[in-house]
Write an enzyme that holds these catalytic residues in place. Structure first.
Site, mmCIF file in Angstrom:
data_model
loop_
_atom_site.group_PDB
_atom_site.id
_atom_site.type_symbol
_atom_site.label_atom_id
_atom_site.label_comp_id
_atom_site.label_asym_id
_atom_site.label_seq_id
_atom_site.Cartn_x
_atom_site.Cartn_y
_atom_site.Cartn_z
ATOM 1 N N TYR A 75 49.132 66.306 84.888
ATOM 2 C CA TYR A 75 49.422 64.897 84.627
ATOM 3 C C TYR A 75 48.168 64.157 84.171
ATOM 4 O O TYR A 75 48.203 63.368 83.235
ATOM 5 C CB TYR A 75 49.998 64.218 85.881
ATOM 6 C CG TYR A 75 50.511 62.826 85.555
ATOM 7 C CD1 TYR A 75 51.822 62.635 85.149
ATOM 8 C CD2 TYR A 75 49.659 61.723 85.607
ATOM 9 C CE1 TYR A 75 52.283 61.379 84.797
ATOM 10 C CE2 TYR A 75 50.114 60.460 85.253
ATOM 11 C CZ TYR A 75 51.428 60.296 84.864
ATOM 12 O OH TYR A 75 51.878 59.049 84.508
ATOM 13 N N PHE B 249 53.226 47.341 56.193
ATOM 14 C CA PHE B 249 54.056 48.496 56.496
ATOM 15 C C PHE B 249 55.054 48.026 57.559
ATOM 16 O O PHE B 249 54.713 47.212 58.413
ATOM 17 C CB PHE B 249 53.253 49.712 56.978
ATOM 18 C CG PHE B 249 54.182 50.879 57.179
ATOM 19 C CD1 PHE B 249 54.738 51.522 56.085
ATOM 20 C CD2 PHE B 249 54.565 51.278 58.448
ATOM 21 C CE1 PHE B 249 55.664 52.539 56.253
ATOM 22 C CE2 PHE B 249 55.488 52.299 58.629
ATOM 23 C CZ PHE B 249 56.049 52.939 57.528
ATOM 24 N N THR B 250 56.267 48.556 57.487
ATOM 25 C CA THR B 250 57.368 48.048 58.315
ATOM 26 C C THR B 250 57.017 47.920 59.799
ATOM 27 O O THR B 250 57.082 46.831 60.367
ATOM 28 C CB THR B 250 58.608 48.942 58.148
ATOM 29 O OG1 THR B 250 58.233 50.296 58.383
ATOM 30 C CG2 THR B 250 59.182 48.829 56.740
ATOM 31 N N ASP C 107 44.448 51.516 59.374
ATOM 32 C CA ASP C 107 45.597 52.385 59.574
ATOM 33 C C ASP C 107 45.212 53.708 58.918
ATOM 34 O O ASP C 107 45.229 53.848 57.695
ATOM 35 C CB ASP C 107 46.851 51.794 58.922
ATOM 36 C CG ASP C 107 48.083 52.660 59.153
ATOM 37 O OD1 ASP C 107 47.923 53.874 59.404
ATOM 38 O OD2 ASP C 107 49.206 52.126 59.095
ATOM 39 N N LYS D 11 51.379 62.559 60.235
ATOM 40 C CA LYS D 11 51.099 62.725 58.800
ATOM 41 C C LYS D 11 49.857 63.602 58.612
ATOM 42 O O LYS D 11 49.925 64.799 58.838
ATOM 43 C CB LYS D 11 50.940 61.365 58.131
ATOM 44 C CG LYS D 11 52.270 60.616 57.903
ATOM 45 C CD LYS D 11 52.778 59.917 59.123
ATOM 46 C CE LYS D 11 53.844 58.893 58.846
ATOM 47 N NZ LYS D 11 54.373 58.294 60.084
ATOM 48 N N ARG E 248 62.840 52.194 49.834
ATOM 49 C CA ARG E 248 61.653 51.387 50.121
ATOM 50 C C ARG E 248 61.719 50.160 49.217
ATOM 51 O O ARG E 248 60.970 50.001 48.278
ATOM 52 C CB ARG E 248 60.358 52.176 49.868
ATOM 53 C CG ARG E 248 60.166 53.385 50.766
ATOM 54 C CD ARG E 248 59.605 53.099 52.156
ATOM 55 N NE ARG E 248 60.552 52.632 53.117
ATOM 56 C CZ ARG E 248 60.304 52.515 54.421
ATOM 57 N NH1 ARG E 248 59.137 52.852 54.923
ATOM 58 N NH2 ARG E 248 61.202 52.050 55.246
ATOM 59 N N PHE F 146 66.599 48.939 57.903
ATOM 60 C CA PHE F 146 66.791 50.113 57.034
ATOM 61 C C PHE F 146 67.187 51.365 57.803
ATOM 62 O O PHE F 146 67.840 52.245 57.271
ATOM 63 C CB PHE F 146 65.521 50.384 56.221
ATOM 64 C CG PHE F 146 64.290 50.464 57.074
ATOM 65 C CD1 PHE F 146 63.552 49.324 57.346
ATOM 66 C CD2 PHE F 146 63.887 51.664 57.641
ATOM 67 C CE1 PHE F 146 62.433 49.383 58.155
ATOM 68 C CE2 PHE F 146 62.773 51.736 58.451
ATOM 69 C CZ PHE F 146 62.043 50.586 58.710
HETATM 70 C C1 P71 Z 1 57.063 57.166 56.907
HETATM 71 C C2 P71 Z 1 56.750 56.758 58.276
HETATM 72 C C3 P71 Z 1 57.794 56.895 59.340
HETATM 73 C C4 P71 Z 1 58.674 55.729 59.185
HETATM 74 C C5 P71 Z 1 58.372 54.551 59.833
HETATM 75 C C6 P71 Z 1 59.131 53.431 59.600
HETATM 76 C C7 P71 Z 1 60.172 53.489 58.709
HETATM 77 C C8 P71 Z 1 60.502 54.676 58.097
HETATM 78 C C9 P71 Z 1 59.738 55.785 58.333
HETATM 79 C C10 P71 Z 1 55.052 55.674 59.555
HETATM 80 C C11 P71 Z 1 53.846 54.943 59.544
HETATM 81 C C12 P71 Z 1 53.074 54.784 58.330
HETATM 82 C C13 P71 Z 1 51.938 54.009 58.341
HETATM 83 C C14 P71 Z 1 51.144 53.816 57.109
HETATM 84 C C15 P71 Z 1 52.242 53.546 60.647
HETATM 85 C C16 P71 Z 1 53.398 54.298 60.706
HETATM 86 C C17 P71 Z 1 54.142 54.392 61.991
HETATM 87 N N1 P71 Z 1 55.572 56.154 58.446
HETATM 88 N N2 P71 Z 1 51.537 53.410 59.488
HETATM 89 O O1 P71 Z 1 56.289 56.813 55.992
HETATM 90 O O2 P71 Z 1 53.444 55.366 57.192
HETATM 91 O O3 P71 Z 1 53.932 55.628 62.580
HETATM 92 O O4 P71 Z 1 56.199 56.681 62.545
HETATM 93 O O5 P71 Z 1 54.328 57.620 63.926
HETATM 94 O O6 P71 Z 1 55.405 55.494 64.585
HETATM 95 O O7 P71 Z 1 58.080 57.841 56.714
HETATM 96 P P1 P71 Z 1 55.036 56.397 63.457
#
Ligand code: P71
Length: 471
Positions: free
Chosen positions: A85, A137-138, A228, A271, A395, A462
């Protein structure tokens, strides 16, 4: 001798071919269901590719997030998980990896990127604050808003123009930043939210020169800069390729130099870091670290695992070591570009230059006859799936959501459909199949009508919105 009929990719471009720096040792079978079955699946999913079952998908280009193939070393690392843990040895390995490759001092693990976004937003933002950044970013923006802040876009104009060939479309426009400061005052700006390769702009990079200028400017103003770092390795590749003085520096050196210009970073390890789940926050200031480390136990888990299993942290630490391999990054970005080259050659409108993680189809041009209110990008994603079982992601206007104050739809300049390439997963032949399918729906575009939204959730619509075809 008659000229040869077939040419390799390299020969077509008058150079020697290169190949991926790995070979495949385990495979996952995929298959294409029939057109009738795809139509049924699409109806069931409300024309939203997020709501499809992956078993109904042939080539999955929804996202590059958590979809990478891990290496044999990473899988071996999974067997070395220390599932204690507290104080797991895998956490210390992860901490060392982040310190060595990104250079930040203090590390807080999280379950994925948005966990880290919540921590940094809550730690730094006060009600009424303004957070300037190089395009939203969303999830990032939503956490900034939930913490009481307002995001303001200060990216250069070229980023909003899909056809601009600017080599660093992710750059911050310092005049726009100055205008925000003039309006709200530097005291009400807790930090600049800087993204390395800007996802929503098409995976476009920030130059080292711009990052240096931003740092100097923010130092004068007393504003911090947080990064980021989700796709910062891909950003480093573009710097190496395009920026003077960096051709002979390694990806690892460029990454470190860039991160040194910032006060910390949040990361979706799903990523660049080559794992299926994970994230982290890393900061240099002790006060921010203390706040985040305390908060992580409320939302994620103890500060030495933050929602990850020990084995996840081990695979992540190893992924960080692998991601900076120059050959890996080169193969990754060139594969994306290969798809982009086919499509541009066939005059299909995409965001140029091709970005690091995806090809973004310009749905506004692709379906010039479909108004933005009829969701051209969402329509394109649905049509592509119908044609070949290829899954992509909207997007555009659906992703942009509504202004929380007025409740009005936001109308983003970019209306895009993203073909996102997972790392180390698909081959050149898969890219060919995808390109041909895009061409097929492009050729029959005149017959395509848009969509109507029939269900809209309150947050990040979305993901779960449902649509019906307009007749
Ligand atoms: C991508 C994602 C995953 C995603 C997130 C929201 C809507 C659709 C798909 C996530 C990112 C990202 C950047 C630049 C932070 C996050 C969040 N991307 N910054 O592109 O691209 O990270 O998904 O691990 O929580 O499909 P998280």
């Amino acid at each position: 001798m008659s000229p040869a009929k077939y040419q390799t990719m390299g020969q077509q471009e008058g150079r020697r071919s290169w190949a991926e720096p790995w070979k495949i040792k385990m495979v996952e079978p995929i298959h294409m269901i029939t057109r009738e079955e795809r139509q049924h699946a699409l109806d069931e999913a409300g024309y939203n590719t997020f709501l499809l079952r992956s078993a109904d998908v042939y080539i999955d280009l929804l996202t590059d997030s958590g979809t990478s193939a891990m290496s044999d070393r990473q899988w071996a690392g999974m067997m070395m998980g220390d599932e204690s843990y507290a104080g797991s040895r895998n956490f210390y390995h992860l901490e060392d990896a982040i310190r060595s490759y990104y250079g930040y001092k203090h590390i807080v693990p999280t379950h994925q990127g948005r966990g880290a976004e919540q921590l940094i937003s809550k730690a730094l933002i006060q009600q009424g604050d303004t957070i300037p950044g190089n395009m939203y970013f969303t999830t990032t923006r939503l956490h900034q808003e939930l913490a009481g802040g307002t995001f303001v876009d200060v990216i250069i104009d070229e980023a909003h123009d899909p056809s601009s060939l600017h080599p660093f479309k992710g750059n911050v426009d310092l005049n726009k930043l100055q205008a925000v400061i003039d309006k709200v005052g530097a005291d009400n700006i807790p930090y600049v939210s800087l993204a390395g390769t800007v996802n929503m702009a098409g995976g476009q990079p920030v130059s080292m020169a711009n990052a240096k200028e931003l740092r100097a400017f923010c130092n004068q103003q007393g504003i911090r800069v947080y990064l980021d770092a989700t796709r910062m390795v891909e950003n480093a590749f573009f710097i190496q390729e395009r920026e003077e003085g960096y051709a002979n520096k390694s990806i690892a050196e460029i990454l470190k130099e860039f991160c040194d210009l910032t006060d910390g970073a949040w990361m979706s390890a799903k990523k660049d870091n080559l794992v299926n789940i994970g994230g982290w926050l890393a900061v240099n200031h002790e006060d921010v670290f203390e706040k985040a480390r305390n908060m992580v136990v409320i939302y994620e888990g103890l500060h030495t695992y933050g929602g990850m299993a020990g084995r996840d942290m081990e695979a992540l630490a190893i992924g960080i070591e692998e991601m900076v391999d120059d050959h890996h990054v080169h193969a990754r970005v060139e594969q994306v570009r290969y798809l982009g080259k086919l499509l541009t050659d066939w005059e299909i409108p995409i965001v140029v230059p091709a970005g690091g993680h995806a090809i973004f189809l310009n749905a506004k041009k692709f379906y010039a006859h479909i108004p933005q209110d009829h969701f051209p990008s969402q329509t394109l994603a649905a049509q592509l799936y119908l044609d070949s079982g290829v899954r992509s992601m909207e997007r555009g206007i659906v992703s942009a959501g509504r202004n929380p104050e007025t409740g009005e739809n936001r109308y983003p300049a970019l209306e895009l459909t993203r073909l996102t390439i997972p790392r180390r997963v698909y081959t050149q032949a898969h890219m060919d199949v995808v390109a041909e399918s895009v061409k097929n729906i492009f050729d029959s575009r005149a017959q395509t009508k848009g969509l109507k939204m029939i269900y809209e959730p309150a947050y990040l619509r979305f993901f779960q919105a449902r649509f019906e075809p307009l007749r």
